[in-house]
Each structure stands twice: as C-alpha cells, then as structure tokens.
Design a protein around this motif. Structure first.
Motif, PDB file in Angstrom:
ATOM      1  N   ILE A  15       0.828  -1.200   0.000  1.00 11.77           N
ATOM      2  CA  ILE A  15       0.000   0.000   0.000  1.00 11.77           C
ATOM      3  C   ILE A  15       0.866   1.256   0.000  1.00 11.77           C
ATOM      4  CG2 ILE A  15      -1.668   1.336   1.378  1.00 11.77           C
ATOM      5  CD1 ILE A  15      -2.699  -1.446   2.354  1.00 11.77           C
ATOM      6  N   SER A  16       0.414   2.251  -0.779  1.00 10.76           N
ATOM      7  CA  SER A  16       1.013   3.576  -0.765  1.00 10.76           C
ATOM      8  C   SER A  16      -0.107   4.599  -0.611  1.00 10.76           C
ATOM      9  CB  SER A  16       1.778   3.832  -2.063  1.00 10.76           C
ATOM     10  OG  SER A  16       2.199   5.180  -2.124  1.00 10.76           O
ATOM     11  N   VAL A  17       0.066   5.519   0.335  1.00  7.57           N
ATOM     12  CA  VAL A  17      -0.910   6.580   0.586  1.00  7.57           C
ATOM     13  C   VAL A  17      -0.180   7.911   0.573  1.00  7.57           C
ATOM     14  CG1 VAL A  17      -2.467   7.593   2.299  1.00  7.57           C
ATOM     15  CG2 VAL A  17      -2.435   5.114   1.981  1.00  7.57           C
ATOM     16  N   THR A  18      -0.679   8.849  -0.227  1.00 10.29           N
ATOM     17  CA  THR A  18      -0.164  10.212  -0.232  1.00 10.29           C
ATOM     18  C   THR A  18      -1.333  11.159   0.006  1.00 10.29           C
ATOM     19  OG1 THR A  18       1.631   9.669  -1.751  1.00 10.29           O
ATOM     20  CG2 THR A  18       1.019  11.984  -1.586  1.00 10.29           C
ATOM     21  N   ASP A  22      -4.084  20.386   2.870  1.00  8.29           N
ATOM     22  CA  ASP A  22      -4.492  21.697   2.367  1.00  8.29           C
ATOM     23  C   ASP A  22      -4.847  21.647   0.886  1.00  8.29           C
ATOM     24  OD1 ASP A  22      -4.055  23.074   4.877  1.00  8.29           O
ATOM     25  OD2 ASP A  22      -1.931  22.688   4.525  1.00  8.29           O
ATOM     26  N   GLY A  23      -5.435  20.540   0.484  1.00  9.41           N
ATOM     27  CA  GLY A  23      -5.781  20.349  -0.919  1.00  9.41           C
ATOM     28  C   GLY A  23      -7.169  20.849  -1.250  1.00  9.41           C
ATOM     29  N   THR A  24      -7.697  20.299  -2.316  1.00 12.02           N
ATOM     30  CA  THR A  24      -9.029  20.680  -2.804  1.00 12.02           C
ATOM     31  C   THR A  24      -9.969  19.484  -2.863  1.00 12.02           C
ATOM     32  OG1 THR A  24      -8.342  20.319  -5.093  1.00 12.02           O
ATOM     33  CG2 THR A  24      -8.070  22.549  -4.196  1.00 12.02           C
ATOM     34  N   GLY A  25      -9.515  18.352  -2.331  1.00  7.52           N
ATOM     35  CA  GLY A  25     -10.329  17.144  -2.387  1.00  7.52           C
ATOM     36  C   GLY A  25     -10.082  16.321  -3.642  1.00  7.52           C
ATOM     37  N   ALA A  26      -8.956  16.563  -4.313  1.00  6.52           N
ATOM     38  CA  ALA A  26      -8.602  15.761  -5.490  1.00  6.52           C
ATOM     39  C   ALA A  26      -8.269  14.345  -5.040  1.00  6.52           C
ATOM     40  CB  ALA A  26      -7.411  16.374  -6.205  1.00  6.52           C
ATOM     41  N   TYR A  27      -8.609  13.360  -5.853  1.00  5.72           N
ATOM     42  CA  TYR A  27      -8.385  11.968  -5.462  1.00  5.72           C
ATOM     43  C   TYR A  27      -8.046  11.094  -6.653  1.00  5.72           C
ATOM     44  CZ  TYR A  27     -13.264  11.852  -6.964  1.00  5.72           C
ATOM     45  OH  TYR A  27     -14.425  12.009  -7.685  1.00  5.72           O
ATOM     46  N   ASP A  28      -7.293  10.054  -6.352  1.00  8.67           N
ATOM     47  CA  ASP A  28      -6.955   9.016  -7.323  1.00  8.67           C
ATOM     48  C   ASP A  28      -6.695   7.752  -6.510  1.00  8.67           C
ATOM     49  OD1 ASP A  28      -6.153   7.422  -9.393  1.00  8.67           O
ATOM     50  OD2 ASP A  28      -4.324   8.541  -9.851  1.00  8.67           O
ATOM     51  N   ASN A  29      -7.748   7.023  -6.224  1.00  8.35           N
ATOM     52  CA  ASN A  29      -7.677   5.877  -5.323  1.00  8.35           C
ATOM     53  C   ASN A  29      -7.945   4.579  -6.083  1.00  8.35           C
ATOM     54  OD1 ASN A  29      -7.297   7.569  -3.002  1.00  8.35           O
ATOM     55  ND2 ASN A  29      -9.454   8.115  -3.171  1.00  8.35           N
ATOM     56  N   GLN A  30      -6.985   3.671  -6.007  1.00  7.65           N
ATOM     57  CA  GLN A  30      -7.094   2.387  -6.706  1.00  7.65           C
ATOM     58  C   GLN A  30      -6.630   1.283  -5.759  1.00  7.65           C
ATOM     59  OE1 GLN A  30      -5.209   2.503 -10.608  1.00  7.65           O
ATOM     60  NE2 GLN A  30      -5.694   4.680 -10.805  1.00  7.65           N
ATOM     61  N   ASP A  50      -6.466  16.152  -0.399  1.00  8.42           N
ATOM     62  CA  ASP A  50      -6.032  15.459  -1.612  1.00  8.42           C
ATOM     63  C   ASP A  50      -5.514  14.082  -1.218  1.00  8.42           C
ATOM     64  OD1 ASP A  50      -6.646  17.749  -2.997  1.00  8.42           O
ATOM     65  OD2 ASP A  50      -4.572  18.329  -3.405  1.00  8.42           O
ATOM     66  N   MET A  51      -5.871  13.074  -1.991  1.00 11.72           N
ATOM     67  CA  MET A  51      -5.583  11.698  -1.596  1.00 11.72           C
ATOM     68  C   MET A  51      -5.279  10.841  -2.820  1.00 11.72           C
ATOM     69  SD  MET A  51      -8.184   9.431   0.769  1.00 11.72           S
ATOM     70  CE  MET A  51      -8.412  10.812   1.893  1.00 11.72           C
ATOM     71  N   THR A  52      -4.129  10.192  -2.779  1.00 12.15           N
ATOM     72  CA  THR A  52      -3.778   9.201  -3.792  1.00 12.15           C
ATOM     73  C   THR A  52      -3.422   7.914  -3.065  1.00 12.15           C
ATOM     74  OG1 THR A  52      -2.929  10.889  -5.291  1.00 12.15           O
ATOM     75  CG2 THR A  52      -2.228   8.614  -5.692  1.00 12.15           C
ATOM     76  N   ILE A  53      -4.159   6.858  -3.369  1.00 13.51           N
ATOM     77  CA  ILE A  53      -3.945   5.574  -2.700  1.00 13.51           C
ATOM     78  C   ILE A  53      -3.796   4.484  -3.750  1.00 13.51           C
ATOM     79  CG2 ILE A  53      -4.932   3.839  -1.142  1.00 13.51           C
ATOM     80  CD1 ILE A  53      -6.408   6.130   0.271  1.00 13.51           C
ATOM     81  N   ARG A  54      -2.769   3.675  -3.574  1.00 14.17           N
ATOM     82  CA  ARG A  54      -2.569   2.483  -4.385  1.00 14.17           C
ATOM     83  C   ARG A  54      -2.465   1.294  -3.432  1.00 14.17           C
ATOM     84  NH1 ARG A  54      -3.855   5.577  -7.496  1.00 14.17           N
ATOM     85  NH2 ARG A  54      -2.978   6.177  -9.506  1.00 14.17           N
ATOM     86  N   ALA A  55      -3.193   0.254  -3.738  1.00  9.82           N
ATOM     87  CA  ALA A  55      -3.145  -0.932  -2.877  1.00  9.82           C
ATOM     88  C   ALA A  55      -3.265  -2.193  -3.715  1.00  9.82           C
ATOM     89  CB  ALA A  55      -4.272  -0.893  -1.844  1.00  9.82           C
ATOM     90  N   ASP A  63     -11.280  -9.218   1.006  1.00 10.48           N
ATOM     91  CA  ASP A  63     -10.838  -7.822   0.942  1.00 10.48           C
ATOM     92  C   ASP A  63     -10.417  -7.268   2.297  1.00 10.48           C
ATOM     93  OD1 ASP A  63     -11.477  -7.842  -1.780  1.00 10.48           O
ATOM     94  OD2 ASP A  63     -13.510  -7.092  -1.410  1.00 10.48           O
ATOM     95  N   HIS A  64     -10.511  -8.075   3.328  1.00 16.19           N
ATOM     96  CA  HIS A  64     -10.316  -7.593   4.697  1.00 16.19           C
ATOM     97  C   HIS A  64      -8.947  -6.940   4.897  1.00 16.19           C
ATOM     98  CE1 HIS A  64     -11.196  -7.960   9.153  1.00 16.19           C
ATOM     99  NE2 HIS A  64      -9.926  -7.600   9.137  1.00 16.19           N
ATOM    100  N   HIS A  65      -7.882  -7.635   4.538  1.00 18.17           N
ATOM    101  CA  HIS A  65      -6.540  -7.105   4.786  1.00 18.17           C
ATOM    102  C   HIS A  65      -6.299  -5.812   4.020  1.00 18.17           C
ATOM    103  CE1 HIS A  65      -5.479 -11.549   5.633  1.00 18.17           C
ATOM    104  NE2 HIS A  65      -5.795 -10.945   6.752  1.00 18.17           N
ATOM    105  N   THR A  66      -6.804  -5.741   2.805  1.00 16.58           N
ATOM    106  CA  THR A  66      -6.614  -4.544   1.989  1.00 16.58           C
ATOM    107  C   THR A  66      -7.305  -3.347   2.626  1.00 16.58           C
ATOM    108  OG1 THR A  66      -6.479  -5.907  -0.011  1.00 16.58           O
ATOM    109  CG2 THR A  66      -6.927  -3.552  -0.322  1.00 16.58           C
TER     110      THR A  66
END
Length: 195
Positions: A15-18, A22-30, A50-55, A63-66
């Motif tokens: 998993i990677s979370v960035t 102080d963002g605008t609510g931009a997201y890219d979550n996968q 702002d949130m970018t998540i890769r898992a 899906d529990h562990h993820t």
C-alpha cells in the motif's frame, strides 16, 4: 507543508498513501476493491484532503486485509501530516443526511484513539463488498491516526446509503478538525501544550 506519504508492505498487502491536508479534495484511489474506492473518493472529496492511494492485496482470500491496511496507512499519513497539530481546530462534527440515511460524526484529533461505532448496516454485502469492513476501516483509521471517533447512524434502510453517509460525515468532520484556526494558528489546541 501538511502532507505525507506512507508506504506499507506486508505479506498480505502492498500500500502507498499520499495526502495533502491543504488540498481541494482531489483523489486518485485504486485499491482493487471497487466499492471501497468509491468510499475513499468520498472521503477525499468531502474532507478537501487530496488523496492518492494504491493498494494490492490478497484478494483471493478476501478484501479484509486490503481495507484494514489502507486504514492503517491513511491514519499514519494523517498523523504525520498533522505534525505537532499546531494551529488546527482539533475537533470536528457533522450531521449528514443521504436519502434514507442520517449519520452523525464527532471526532477529536487527540492522539487518544477510540472508536464508538453505532452503525447498523442491514445487509452483509454491498455488491461484493463485505459491509463489516466499513467498521474495520474506521477502527484502523482511528487507531493509527490517533483519533477519538464517534459515528452514529440515526436512520437508514439502505446499506449503500448508510455506508456512504458514514464516509461523508467523517470526511466533513475531519475537514473541520484539520483546518487551521486563524485565531490560534500558532498554538497547539490543548491546555497541556501538546497532543
């Protein structure tokens, strides 16, 4: 700069979370879990974080562990981005309606994790998503973010609506809590002088 990146790799997940507080609510979550991605998008959009998540996870098991590990990493990222919490409002609350659902959230960025979860999801699944994982996510977020978090579903018939209202309600409360208080931007919001 109130941002952070957390990488978490175990035998079960990668998993990677960035985030940027102080963002605008931009997201890219996968995450590989469709409904969960939809909920994380809501969390980002309504918190203005702002949130970018890769898992990648052991989906062949479930899906529990993820879901849980994303909650852990996101909580750690929040804690890191907040630093010593100087200037934040600290507390946040939201009463959020979504069709039949009404969810109330109150939270404190206290560094004292505690989850009170009074949310009944009437079905075991939303599509292929196990509804019990909603609580697991917020438990991990609360524990690793150092958040006292109370979530109460006051009304609701539809599991999708209740779960989405919970994510949006937490998001709005989190937005309020992480905002800089212009009247006390130089102080930690505690009589102890530290959180």
């Amino acid at each position: 700069m109130r941002n952070a990146t957390v990488n978490r790799k175990t035998a079960e997940t990668d998993i990677s979370v960035t985030i940027d507080l102080d963002g605008t609510g931009a997201y890219d979550n996968q995450t590989g879990v469709g409904f969960f991605d939809h909920m994380l998008d809501q969390l980002a959009r309504h918190s203005l974080i702002d949130m970018t998540i890769r898992a990648k996870g052991d989906y062949h098991i479930d899906d529990h562990h993820t879901v849980e590990d994303v909650g852990i990493a996101l909580g750690q990222a929040l804690s890191t981005a907040l630093g010593d919490k100087r200037g934040i409002r600290r507390y946040g609350a939201c009463l959020l309606p979504m069709d039949d659902a009404l969810v109330r959230t109150a939270l404190d960025l206290s560094a004292r994790p505690y989850l009170v979860w009074n949310v009944d999801l009437p079905t075991a699944k939303i599509g292929s998503f196990d509804t019990e994982l909603v609580r697991e996510f917020f438990q991990a977020l609360s524990t690793h973010g150092g958040i006292t978090l109370h979530v109460d579903a006051l009304h609701g018939l539809n599991s999708h609506h209740i779960a989405e209202a919970a994510f949006k309600s937490v998001a709005r409360a989190l937005r309020e809590a992480v905002e800089v208080d212009a009247r006390k931007a130089d102080a930690v919001p505690s009589t102890k002088g530290a959180l």
